[in-house]
Design a protein around this motif. Sequence first.
Motif, mmCIF file in Angstrom:
data_model
loop_
_atom_site.group_PDB
_atom_site.id
_atom_site.type_symbol
_atom_site.label_atom_id
_atom_site.label_comp_id
_atom_site.label_asym_id
_atom_site.label_seq_id
_atom_site.Cartn_x
_atom_site.Cartn_y
_atom_site.Cartn_z
ATOM 1 N N VAL A 64 0.753 -1.084 0.120
ATOM 2 C CA VAL A 64 0.154 -0.178 0.016
ATOM 3 C C VAL A 64 1.008 1.182 -0.185
ATOM 4 O O VAL A 64 0.497 2.198 -0.711
ATOM 5 C CB VAL A 64 -0.866 0.110 1.260
ATOM 6 C CG1 VAL A 64 -1.608 1.193 1.491
ATOM 7 C CG2 VAL A 64 -1.985 -1.090 1.132
ATOM 8 N N ASN A 65 1.860 1.205 0.785
ATOM 9 C CA ASN A 65 2.933 2.378 0.817
ATOM 10 C C ASN A 65 3.360 2.535 -0.501
ATOM 11 O O ASN A 65 3.708 3.832 -1.077
ATOM 12 C CB ASN A 65 4.034 2.259 1.996
ATOM 13 C CG ASN A 65 3.353 2.410 3.211
ATOM 14 O OD1 ASN A 65 2.279 3.013 3.503
ATOM 15 N ND2 ASN A 65 4.064 1.792 4.253
ATOM 16 N N VAL A 66 3.832 1.557 -1.180
ATOM 17 C CA VAL A 66 4.330 1.511 -2.758
ATOM 18 C C VAL A 66 3.470 2.466 -3.483
ATOM 19 O O VAL A 66 3.873 3.411 -4.302
ATOM 20 C CB VAL A 66 4.800 0.436 -3.115
ATOM 21 C CG1 VAL A 66 5.243 0.312 -4.667
ATOM 22 C CG2 VAL A 66 5.889 -0.268 -2.500
ATOM 23 N N GLN A 101 -8.871 5.561 -2.249
ATOM 24 C CA GLN A 101 -9.441 4.376 -2.101
ATOM 25 C C GLN A 101 -9.112 3.366 -3.044
ATOM 26 O O GLN A 101 -8.946 2.153 -2.902
ATOM 27 C CB GLN A 101 -11.002 4.600 -1.627
ATOM 28 C CG GLN A 101 -11.818 3.284 -1.469
ATOM 29 C CD GLN A 101 -13.231 3.554 -0.967
ATOM 30 O OE1 GLN A 101 -13.524 4.427 -0.649
ATOM 31 N NE2 GLN A 101 -14.095 2.446 -0.955
ATOM 32 N N GLN A 102 -9.169 3.909 -4.343
ATOM 33 C CA GLN A 102 -8.804 2.971 -5.366
ATOM 34 C C GLN A 102 -7.556 2.514 -5.322
ATOM 35 O O GLN A 102 -7.295 1.300 -5.752
ATOM 36 C CB GLN A 102 -9.133 3.838 -6.737
ATOM 37 C CG GLN A 102 -10.777 4.133 -7.076
ATOM 38 C CD GLN A 102 -10.715 5.034 -8.241
ATOM 39 O OE1 GLN A 102 -9.787 5.771 -8.959
ATOM 40 N NE2 GLN A 102 -12.022 5.287 -8.540
ATOM 41 N N ASP A 103 -6.635 3.262 -4.977
ATOM 42 C CA ASP A 103 -5.364 2.999 -4.980
ATOM 43 C C ASP A 103 -5.084 1.775 -3.997
ATOM 44 O O ASP A 103 -4.298 0.755 -3.999
ATOM 45 C CB ASP A 103 -4.224 4.053 -4.701
ATOM 46 C CG ASP A 103 -4.088 4.952 -5.922
ATOM 47 O OD1 ASP A 103 -4.298 4.380 -7.122
ATOM 48 O OD2 ASP A 103 -4.012 6.227 -5.826
ATOM 49 N N ILE A 104 -5.527 1.923 -2.674
ATOM 50 C CA ILE A 104 -5.637 1.117 -1.758
ATOM 51 C C ILE A 104 -6.245 -0.196 -2.009
ATOM 52 O O ILE A 104 -5.522 -1.087 -1.799
ATOM 53 C CB ILE A 104 -6.098 1.505 -0.509
ATOM 54 C CG1 ILE A 104 -5.499 2.805 0.186
ATOM 55 C CG2 ILE A 104 -6.207 0.345 0.767
ATOM 56 C CD1 ILE A 104 -6.188 3.530 1.346
ATOM 57 N N GLU A 105 -7.410 -0.279 -2.686
ATOM 58 C CA GLU A 105 -7.887 -1.595 -3.171
ATOM 59 C C GLU A 105 -7.236 -2.484 -4.140
ATOM 60 O O GLU A 105 -6.945 -3.445 -4.161
ATOM 61 C CB GLU A 105 -9.281 -1.078 -3.515
ATOM 62 C CG GLU A 105 -10.352 -0.586 -2.412
ATOM 63 C CD GLU A 105 -11.645 -0.354 -3.051
ATOM 64 O OE1 GLU A 105 -11.742 -0.218 -4.268
ATOM 65 O OE2 GLU A 105 -12.579 -0.267 -2.233
ATOM 66 N N THR A 106 -6.509 -1.383 -5.134
ATOM 67 C CA THR A 106 -5.612 -2.143 -6.144
ATOM 68 C C THR A 106 -4.420 -2.803 -5.577
ATOM 69 O O THR A 106 -4.014 -4.008 -5.796
ATOM 70 C CB THR A 106 -5.271 -1.018 -7.218
ATOM 71 O OG1 THR A 106 -6.465 -0.392 -7.580
ATOM 72 C CG2 THR A 106 -4.297 -1.773 -8.267
ATOM 73 N N ALA A 107 -3.860 -2.146 -4.615
ATOM 74 C CA ALA A 107 -2.624 -2.702 -3.882
ATOM 75 C C ALA A 107 -2.805 -3.941 -3.102
ATOM 76 O O ALA A 107 -2.141 -5.030 -3.251
ATOM 77 C CB ALA A 107 -2.078 -1.619 -2.857
ATOM 78 N N LEU A 108 -4.254 -3.772 -2.448
ATOM 79 C CA LEU A 108 -4.579 -5.181 -1.650
ATOM 80 C C LEU A 108 -5.015 -6.334 -2.589
ATOM 81 O O LEU A 108 -4.674 -7.271 -2.372
ATOM 82 C CB LEU A 108 -5.627 -4.605 -0.787
ATOM 83 C CG LEU A 108 -5.293 -3.724 0.360
ATOM 84 C CD1 LEU A 108 -6.543 -3.419 1.099
ATOM 85 C CD2 LEU A 108 -4.322 -4.437 1.479
ATOM 86 N N GLN A 109 -5.545 -5.952 -3.462
ATOM 87 C CA GLN A 109 -5.902 -7.112 -4.780
ATOM 88 C C GLN A 109 -4.707 -7.732 -5.328
ATOM 89 O O GLN A 109 -4.978 -8.846 -5.371
ATOM 90 C CB GLN A 109 -6.913 -6.714 -5.657
ATOM 91 C CG GLN A 109 -8.507 -5.842 -5.398
ATOM 92 C CD GLN A 109 -9.101 -5.148 -6.174
ATOM 93 O OE1 GLN A 109 -8.730 -5.170 -7.344
ATOM 94 N NE2 GLN A 109 -10.278 -4.764 -5.745
#
Length: 573
Positions: free
Chosen positions: A37-39, A60-68
């Motif tokens: 997520v930090n990346v 939120q979109q970036d966080i969800e993409t990082a977790l997916q």
Amino acid sequence: MSLSRMLIYVFFLVSGSSFAQTKLQIEGLKGELEKNVNVFLAKYDATEISGSLRFQLSLQQDIETALQALGYYQSEVEFTLSEGAGKATLTVAITPGEPVKINISDIVLIGDATDDPQFNAVLRSQAPEVGDTLHHGKYESLKSELLSLALRKGYFDATFSRSRLEVIPELSQANIHLHFDSGKRYKFGEVTYSGQQIRDKWMQSLIPFEPGQPYLASELGEFNQILANTNWFSAIAIEGATEQIDDYTLPIIVKLEPRLRNSVETGIGYSQEVGPRLKLSWFKPWLNDRGHSLNADLILSGEEQNIEARYKMPLADSPSDFYQFQYGVGVKEYSRQDNVRTKVSNLAAERHWLLESDWYRIASVRWLYEEATEFEQTTTSNILMPGIRFNRLRQSGGQMPRSADRLLFNVEVSDKRWGSGANFVRVRGRAGWIGSVGNSHRFVTRADAGAVIGAAIEDLPPSLRFFAGGDNNLRGYGYESLPLQDESTDVVGGRYMATASVEYQYRVRGNWWLAGFFDYGSAWQDKPEFKRGVGLGVRWASPVGPVRLDFGYGLDSGERKAFKIHFALGPEL
């Protein structure tokens, strides 16, 4: 409410605390999830962070993409904006949820690679198994590794006949269908040269593979290195003749350009006692179509004048092995020792073998004639010495390598039974290492030792004795100033020598480095008196090699002026 006031109200509602400095705080993650997520969020500059709805949606979109990417498809993200005097904090509370697990892992090898140990090893180590958490990065890495390995090993028709990744977030399941069809493995064909000036018999012996042998890209890399090591060519291009492929056999075309028949190199150095030193090298990389070469060096300084020539004859069936004949004459005055002058002639014949372990083994016979004047007494020496030498140099990173190591061991024997002037065994060993940490830190270590066993020191010509001091082994002391003159025997030089050096270098800017060093050692006849030298230096990574300027201080010199300046151009090991 007027229209203008309503617009202002909506603007502040949307922008939140955009006029205040906003701090972003992430909660609820740890380990790999937090790092990923930090990346993804590293792209946001501090000035872009705000409490606006637009920024929150983007975040939120970036966080969800990082977790997916790591298999977490059911995450929950909550934002809390707290404001203070001129400051605001946007807290993001993340609940990653349950990860997606592999439900079906349908990974299949098809074609010749089915029985290839390396492909099977890749699948054993990288293929996801049922029950593993889905990791998109590892999945893509597996696909890339299979394609890369296929290219390196000659499976040029390799493709994925099926490549499908199904993710079912509501069931927390993923199905992988990956069928890799390698096709047939190609073989090496005949090698065709163009532009070469060396006989075909010599050129064919350089090829490290046979026609019909399975293709391997590393073999072409080795082939290129072998051609470069001959010093016969200025340009080398190796490529596959894809338009001539027949029955999965790939012919190889090698395009060459000969080196210039003459080249000249120079080297310079300086020390306070000797003054400037100049080295001029003339090289003819090929004299004829059998690859013979000639190399000559001229060395000039205030106390030494020397010229040496070497003639090299590669073997037709193995050009990396060769015979070499060399002859040199020189005059030397030992400026740090009173009334010592020598005239030297050297003639040597050598046989070089390149071993599989990258070592060179050299068998030699050397004849030395030396006329020495020591303290108004002149003596002549005729020495015939067979010897054996082992030498290895490995390095990477150009003229100023990031890493390197060098080892050398040499033994020469003289005996009156075959007409030599003295009985002795002379042993010499050297070791060096260069290592780097990051792009700005280098470490250089060197060790050098030697001994003469048998003959009395006065029966040895000065060129076979050992000396220490100078830019090569003991900085802070004069060039070959150790050991000090032995008043009891009126001879110079020592029977033994041992020195060591540790150096740290820091890149200041570009190709410029600062260095700090500590040297230790001496040369002696009976009992060692080890000396210490410390100092600072400047390094420049020039196009022709490292340029070194050192300011050394001899801690044990006993001189009023223990400070010495050393300047040199050339390899560090």
